[in-house]
Design an enzyme around this catalytic site. Sequence first.
Site, PDB file in Angstrom:
ATOM      1  N   GLY A  46       0.761  -1.060  -0.039  1.00 32.21           N
ATOM      2  CA  GLY A  46      -0.017   0.001  -0.073  1.00 32.21           C
ATOM      3  C   GLY A  46       0.706   1.168  -0.101  1.00 32.21           C
ATOM      4  O   GLY A  46       2.056   1.286   0.570  1.00 32.21           O
ATOM      5  N   GLN A  51       3.007   9.971   0.963  1.00 32.67           N
ATOM      6  CA  GLN A  51       4.409   9.496   1.247  1.00 32.67           C
ATOM      7  C   GLN A  51       5.232  10.058   0.040  1.00 32.67           C
ATOM      8  O   GLN A  51       6.592   9.679   0.271  1.00 32.67           O
ATOM      9  CB  GLN A  51       4.226   7.996   1.263  1.00 32.67           C
ATOM     10  CG  GLN A  51       3.605   7.489   2.728  1.00 32.67           C
ATOM     11  CD  GLN A  51       3.412   5.885   2.603  1.00 32.67           C
ATOM     12  OE1 GLN A  51       2.385   5.525   2.094  1.00 32.67           O
ATOM     13  NE2 GLN A  51       4.331   5.196   3.051  1.00 32.67           N
ATOM     14  N   CYS A 108       5.493   0.206   7.405  1.00 33.30           N
ATOM     15  CA  CYS A 108       5.361   1.296   6.492  1.00 33.30           C
ATOM     16  C   CYS A 108       6.503   1.739   5.795  1.00 33.30           C
ATOM     17  O   CYS A 108       7.526   1.676   6.215  1.00 33.30           O
ATOM     18  CB  CYS A 108       4.709   2.381   7.501  1.00 33.30           C
ATOM     19  SG  CYS A 108       4.563   3.751   6.707  1.00 33.30           S
ATOM     20  N   LEU A 109       6.253   1.786   4.805  1.00 27.55           N
ATOM     21  CA  LEU A 109       7.282   2.151   3.556  1.00 27.55           C
ATOM     22  C   LEU A 109       7.938   3.643   4.249  1.00 27.55           C
ATOM     23  O   LEU A 109       9.270   3.780   3.583  1.00 27.55           O
ATOM     24  CB  LEU A 109       6.982   2.400   2.053  1.00 27.55           C
ATOM     25  CG  LEU A 109       6.384   1.056   1.455  1.00 27.55           C
ATOM     26  CD1 LEU A 109       5.912   1.333   0.045  1.00 27.55           C
ATOM     27  CD2 LEU A 109       7.649  -0.145   1.360  1.00 27.55           C
ATOM     28  N   HIS A 150      -4.624   2.396   7.365  1.00 25.98           N
ATOM     29  CA  HIS A 150      -3.229   2.736   7.337  1.00 25.98           C
ATOM     30  C   HIS A 150      -3.259   3.905   6.143  1.00 25.98           C
ATOM     31  O   HIS A 150      -2.404   4.907   6.653  1.00 25.98           O
ATOM     32  CB  HIS A 150      -2.424   1.579   7.262  1.00 25.98           C
ATOM     33  CG  HIS A 150      -1.015   1.791   7.099  1.00 25.98           C
ATOM     34  ND1 HIS A 150      -0.112   1.124   8.015  1.00 25.98           N
ATOM     35  CD2 HIS A 150      -0.119   2.765   6.378  1.00 25.98           C
ATOM     36  CE1 HIS A 150       1.146   2.160   7.895  1.00 25.98           C
ATOM     37  NE2 HIS A 150       1.088   2.731   6.885  1.00 25.98           N
ATOM     38  N   GLU A 151      -3.510   3.597   5.034  1.00 25.98           N
ATOM     39  CA  GLU A 151      -3.273   4.614   3.851  1.00 25.98           C
ATOM     40  C   GLU A 151      -4.122   5.793   4.172  1.00 25.98           C
ATOM     41  O   GLU A 151      -3.689   6.986   3.783  1.00 25.98           O
ATOM     42  CB  GLU A 151      -3.526   4.064   2.641  1.00 25.98           C
ATOM     43  CG  GLU A 151      -2.762   2.704   2.231  1.00 25.98           C
ATOM     44  CD  GLU A 151      -1.309   2.709   2.457  1.00 25.98           C
ATOM     45  OE1 GLU A 151      -0.565   3.905   2.602  1.00 25.98           O
ATOM     46  OE2 GLU A 151      -0.638   1.748   2.682  1.00 25.98           O
ATOM     47  N   HIS A 154      -2.391   8.156   6.366  1.00 29.90           N
ATOM     48  CA  HIS A 154      -1.444   9.115   5.664  1.00 29.90           C
ATOM     49  C   HIS A 154      -2.064  10.210   5.306  1.00 29.90           C
ATOM     50  O   HIS A 154      -1.561  11.182   5.226  1.00 29.90           O
ATOM     51  CB  HIS A 154      -0.825   8.202   4.711  1.00 29.90           C
ATOM     52  CG  HIS A 154       0.490   7.261   5.106  1.00 29.90           C
ATOM     53  ND1 HIS A 154       1.325   7.833   5.774  1.00 29.90           N
ATOM     54  CD2 HIS A 154       0.704   6.192   4.893  1.00 29.90           C
ATOM     55  CE1 HIS A 154       2.272   6.600   5.944  1.00 29.90           C
ATOM     56  NE2 HIS A 154       1.732   5.608   5.435  1.00 29.90           N
TER      57      HIS A 154
HETATM   58 NI    NI Z   1       2.750   3.574   5.585  1.00 32.33          NI
END
Ligand code: NI
Length: 194
Positions: A46, A51, A108-109, A150-151, A154
Amino acid sequence: MAVRRIRIWPDPALKEVAAAVAAFDAELRTLVDDLFETMYKANGVGLAATQLAVPQRVLVIDLDPRGDAKEDPELAKELTAMGFAGPVALVNPEIVSADGEIKWEEGCLSVPGVNEEITRKGHVVVKAQYVKGKVLSFEATGLFAVAVQHEMDHLVGKVFVDYLSRLKRDVIKRKMERLKADDVDDGVAAAAML
Ligand code: NI
């Protein structure tokens, strides 16, 4: 299509509250393509536009980025049970209703190499738009519900570490600083990276 730079927490870009998308144009389609390409390159499942320091309400999710479900009927069944029907780009997503509870070890990236168990709603009903503007709605459970929440966090400037204690966050912050100093940007995480 291009791979863009994923901002690493605590980059201030991750705190921006994204604006609703009004123009369903070529620029939006490029953003969505780049989100997918960047997510796949980073082995994530995701990624939100925030991000990439693009404060617009756009996110992508693919719970099966390597297409494993094609050869794994059990996995295919699991994904379908979660409401997941393939890679999806959501524009202007909203959670219409949510219930239940799920604990999931998230990654998380934007916080490479860190996995923490987070509690979220176990079932969500989501309304969003496709990249061309058409409205869609769907239900999600399991990892799919986790990924959507989660997304969407963000998009309002929230990162999963915000749910942790201040002490834990400080430890993670130092880890991210060391990562930057070592110029290592490829933290290998075991959990789903969102
Ligand atoms: Ni994330």
